[in-house]
Structures are given as C-alpha cells and as structure tokens.
Scaffold this motif. Structure first.
Motif, PDB file in Angstrom:
ATOM      1  N   ALA A  17       0.909  -1.218  -0.050  1.00 34.06           N
ATOM      2  CA  ALA A  17       0.071  -0.011   0.028  1.00 34.06           C
ATOM      3  C   ALA A  17       0.768   1.095   0.023  1.00 34.06           C
ATOM      4  N   ARG A  18       1.984   1.013   0.553  1.00 29.75           N
ATOM      5  CA  ARG A  18       2.983   2.303   0.602  1.00 29.75           C
ATOM      6  C   ARG A  18       4.115   2.279  -0.511  1.00 29.75           C
ATOM      7  N   ARG A  19       4.543   1.007  -0.902  1.00 24.82           N
ATOM      8  CA  ARG A  19       5.715   0.931  -1.496  1.00 24.82           C
ATOM      9  C   ARG A  19       5.697   0.502  -2.904  1.00 24.82           C
ATOM     10  N   GLY A  20       4.434  -0.136  -3.241  1.00 20.14           N
ATOM     11  CA  GLY A  20       4.351  -0.931  -4.438  1.00 20.14           C
ATOM     12  C   GLY A  20       4.740  -2.313  -4.230  1.00 20.14           C
ATOM     13  N   GLU A  21       4.968  -3.149  -5.487  1.00 20.30           N
ATOM     14  CA  GLU A  21       5.353  -4.360  -5.566  1.00 20.30           C
ATOM     15  C   GLU A  21       6.533  -4.749  -5.825  1.00 20.30           C
ATOM     16  N   PHE A  22       6.906  -5.975  -5.624  1.00 19.12           N
ATOM     17  CA  PHE A  22       8.287  -6.450  -6.054  1.00 19.12           C
ATOM     18  C   PHE A  22       9.026  -6.083  -7.173  1.00 19.12           C
ATOM     19  N   PHE A  23       8.376  -6.023  -8.274  1.00 20.22           N
ATOM     20  CA  PHE A  23       8.614  -5.695  -9.823  1.00 20.22           C
ATOM     21  C   PHE A  23       9.288  -4.452  -9.606  1.00 20.22           C
ATOM     22  N   HIS A 143      25.362  -7.959   4.972  1.00 20.08           N
ATOM     23  CA  HIS A 143      24.069  -7.936   5.550  1.00 20.08           C
ATOM     24  C   HIS A 143      23.031  -8.182   4.551  1.00 20.08           C
ATOM     25  N   ALA A 144      21.889  -8.814   4.697  1.00 15.87           N
ATOM     26  CA  ALA A 144      20.700  -9.056   3.741  1.00 15.87           C
ATOM     27  C   ALA A 144      19.504  -8.863   4.496  1.00 15.87           C
ATOM     28  N   ASN A 145      18.448  -8.669   3.717  1.00 11.72           N
ATOM     29  CA  ASN A 145      16.993  -8.716   4.372  1.00 11.72           C
ATOM     30  C   ASN A 145      16.408  -9.997   3.898  1.00 11.72           C
ATOM     31  N   HIS A 146      15.882 -10.591   5.081  1.00 11.72           N
ATOM     32  CA  HIS A 146      15.199 -11.843   4.759  1.00 11.72           C
ATOM     33  C   HIS A 146      13.552 -11.970   5.503  1.00 11.72           C
ATOM     34  N   THR A 147      12.952 -12.936   4.875  1.00  7.02           N
ATOM     35  CA  THR A 147      11.715 -13.237   5.358  1.00  7.02           C
ATOM     36  C   THR A 147      11.266 -14.666   4.726  1.00  7.02           C
ATOM     37  N   HIS A 148      11.526 -15.548   5.537  1.00  8.22           N
ATOM     38  CA  HIS A 148      10.855 -16.970   5.084  1.00  8.22           C
ATOM     39  C   HIS A 148      10.971 -17.920   5.975  1.00  8.22           C
ATOM     40  N   PHE A 184      17.384 -14.770   0.311  1.00 13.08           N
ATOM     41  CA  PHE A 184      17.214 -13.350   0.813  1.00 13.08           C
ATOM     42  C   PHE A 184      16.820 -12.571  -0.223  1.00 13.08           C
ATOM     43  N   HIS A 185      16.045 -11.160   0.002  1.00 11.75           N
ATOM     44  CA  HIS A 185      15.743 -10.262  -0.821  1.00 11.75           C
ATOM     45  C   HIS A 185      16.392  -9.213  -1.185  1.00 11.75           C
ATOM     46  N   PRO A 186      17.241  -9.163  -2.092  1.00 11.29           N
ATOM     47  CA  PRO A 186      18.262  -8.137  -2.514  1.00 11.29           C
ATOM     48  C   PRO A 186      17.271  -6.770  -2.881  1.00 11.29           C
ATOM     49  N   GLU A 187      15.962  -6.930  -3.037  1.00 13.91           N
ATOM     50  CA  GLU A 187      15.198  -5.852  -3.607  1.00 13.91           C
ATOM     51  C   GLU A 187      14.581  -5.145  -2.352  1.00 13.91           C
ATOM     52  N   PHE A 188      14.813  -5.501  -1.066  1.00 14.34           N
ATOM     53  CA  PHE A 188      14.131  -5.242  -0.143  1.00 14.34           C
ATOM     54  C   PHE A 188      15.102  -4.029   0.659  1.00 14.34           C
ATOM     55  N   ASP A 189      14.676  -2.745   0.911  1.00 12.89           N
ATOM     56  CA  ASP A 189      15.382  -1.746   1.641  1.00 12.89           C
ATOM     57  C   ASP A 189      14.919  -1.754   3.171  1.00 12.89           C
ATOM     58  N   GLY A 190      15.779  -1.117   4.055  1.00 17.27           N
ATOM     59  CA  GLY A 190      15.248  -1.028   5.381  1.00 17.27           C
ATOM     60  C   GLY A 190      13.597  -0.526   5.604  1.00 17.27           C
ATOM     61  N   GLU A 191      13.184   0.189   5.029  1.00 17.94           N
ATOM     62  CA  GLU A 191      11.676   0.565   5.253  1.00 17.94           C
ATOM     63  C   GLU A 191      10.879  -0.606   4.812  1.00 17.94           C
ATOM     64  N   VAL A 192      10.909  -1.385   3.701  1.00 13.03           N
ATOM     65  CA  VAL A 192      10.435  -2.653   3.312  1.00 13.03           C
ATOM     66  C   VAL A 192      10.458  -3.822   4.398  1.00 13.03           C
ATOM     67  N   MET A 193      11.579  -3.722   4.915  1.00 13.14           N
ATOM     68  CA  MET A 193      11.950  -4.991   5.842  1.00 13.14           C
ATOM     69  C   MET A 193      11.258  -4.697   7.302  1.00 13.14           C
ATOM     70  N   ARG A 194      11.413  -3.627   7.579  1.00  8.94           N
ATOM     71  CA  ARG A 194      10.415  -2.928   8.703  1.00  8.94           C
ATOM     72  C   ARG A 194       9.044  -3.156   8.578  1.00  8.94           C
ATOM     73  N   GLY A 195       8.451  -3.057   7.466  1.00 10.03           N
ATOM     74  CA  GLY A 195       7.131  -3.402   7.110  1.00 10.03           C
ATOM     75  C   GLY A 195       6.862  -4.709   7.149  1.00 10.03           C
ATOM     76  N   VAL A 219      17.722  -2.657   8.532  1.00 10.78           N
ATOM     77  CA  VAL A 219      18.356  -1.434   7.912  1.00 10.78           C
ATOM     78  C   VAL A 219      18.261  -1.772   6.162  1.00 10.78           C
ATOM     79  N   ASP A 220      18.904  -0.749   5.608  1.00 10.16           N
ATOM     80  CA  ASP A 220      19.147  -0.976   3.909  1.00 10.16           C
ATOM     81  C   ASP A 220      20.498  -2.157   3.942  1.00 10.16           C
ATOM     82  N   ALA A 221      20.389  -2.875   2.963  1.00 13.11           N
ATOM     83  CA  ALA A 221      21.336  -3.701   2.776  1.00 13.11           C
ATOM     84  C   ALA A 221      22.116  -3.847   1.404  1.00 13.11           C
ATOM     85  N   PRO A 222      22.822  -2.982   1.057  1.00 10.66           N
ATOM     86  CA  PRO A 222      23.386  -2.734  -0.219  1.00 10.66           C
ATOM     87  C   PRO A 222      24.538  -3.850  -0.657  1.00 10.66           C
TER      88      PRO A 222
END
Length: 243
Positions: A17-23, A143-148, A184-195, A219-222
C-alpha cells in the motif's frame, strides 16, 4: 531482448500500500545495470508462459506461497525453469524463486527446521576459486534482508553453495554460469524490511521471537542488492563460460 520478471506472489499488503510491488523494487535495485526492456509475467494466471528463449534473462520473485504446496501453477513454472536451464538463459531466483529453482532442478525444499528467518541478517560468503561473479566487490560477510519459513534443504546436483547464515545453510547458490539464486531479498530496503517485520509481528511473537529488536536492527542492505546488479552486469550483459 528483454528481462522478464516471473511474478510468483504479492508483497505484504501493508507494505504494498505504501511502496508498491516486487517488480518496481527489483527494477530500482538493478538500476542502470540494465538498459533494455522489462516485462512482468504473473505465473499464477492461466496466460501462456513465456518461452526460455524470449528473454535475455529471467528473475523469479518471492511469494508467501510454499513450494511444498505443489500447486498446478508451480508445476508449470518448474517445467519452464527446466527449459530455461537447458537453454542456458540467465536466471536469478529470489526467496521463493530460489526455492522453486532448486525444487525444479533436483533439489529439495521443506520447512526450515531452525525456524523463521526474518529481518536484517548477516550472510557469510563461502570461498570458491574462481569467485562467483555475482559476489564482485562483496565482502566475506554482508547483510541481507530476509523473510522466509521454507528452506532449500538439499541443493540440486552440480550446484555450488555461495553463502550461508546462522539459520540458513543454503543462503545463496549457483548452477554453472547462468543460474544464481538467493534466499534473501536483495530488492528489500530497510523500510520494506521493517514493514514486513511489523506485518509478521504476531507470528514472530507466537514463535518466541522479539519483533521489537528486529525492527531496531532492520536497515538497508546494499551488499545484498549488489548481487542482483552483478547478476545483470556479469551474467546477463556479458554471459560467461560454464564454471
């Protein structure tokens, strides 16, 4: 030619709703590494799947679905993955994409016996000679952002493990020069991860986790995002010989 993103799921509604989709997130992180066309195909629909030779490369997104469900759309997608592998068309799998590629090519997926992995997590790179090109300019740890919840518990034949985490033995792998997959999700920034952590907080708490500390560390994971860009730069734009 074009880069085709195979959509296998939707972002968490609270985040979308705030950030759109994976694409859109994938396109953002690839940035100027790709100047060609982009196309998104939702593999869950009845529309005919693209052919392996229709694209310069394919990227498979994450999903809240489980590969273990063996739904008809998943089986069709697995057949396409085998065609892509046979054609040696570059392929990058993200989270669910990482898992379904492994399943399609002879590996195995199951619920991770070590539990849910979510948040910004340290990833340990495994040493290989030569070093995989998607790891260019990436340190021994990043560092990388994960959810699985599910995990690749057995890699496909001829796969090379590229990285691990404390909870995930097969955090990244490659098959030859053209297939690269990350849990992991290389497309996730910190805001998306916190969401995502906020959206899953009730599950995290039910499993004995601490979503508050996870939020503080998200956090962001460049370093993670660079693997996706390196794939486009070194595998898609300049195909390599088989390793």
């Amino acid at each position: 030619m074009r880069l085709i993103v195979l959509r296998t799921g939707n972002a968490a509604p609270e985040v979308a709703a705030r950030r759109g989709e994976f694409f859109s997130w994938i396109r953002r992180e690839v940035g100027d590494a790709w100047s060609g066309e982009w196309h998104e195909h939702d593999v869950r629909t009845d529309h005919p799947l693209p052919h392996a030779g229709e694209a310069s490369a394919f990227i498979i997104t994450g999903s809240s679905s489980s590969v273990t469900e063996r739904a008809p759309w998943m089986l069709r997608t697995e057949a396409l993955i085998r065609d892509i592998a046979d054609a040696k068309t570059p392929l990058f799998g993200i989270c669910f994409g990482h898992q379904i590629v492994a399943q399609a090519l002879g590996g195995a997926v199951a619920k991770n016996p070590r539990g849910r992995e979510i948040g910004t997590v340290e990833v340990q790179v495994h040493h290989h000679d030569p070093r995989d090109p998607i790891l260019e300019h990436v340190g021994e740890r990043f560092h990388a952002n994960h959810t699985h919840v599910d995990s690749v518990i057995q890699l496909p034949p001829n796969a090379r493990r590229l990285a691990s985490t404390a909870l995930e033995e097969n955090s990244a792998y490659s098959i030859g020069s053209h297939i690269k997959c990350v849990q992991f999700h290389p497309e996730f920034d910190g805001e998306v991860m916190r969401g995502y952590i906020s959206a899953r907080a009730h599950l995290i708490h039910a499993e004995g986790g601490d979503s508050t500390s996870m939020l503080a560390r998200a956090v962001d994971a460049p370093g993670s995002a660079s693997l996706l860009r390196n794939f486009v730069r070194h595998v898609v734009a300049r195909p390599l010989v088989t390793l």
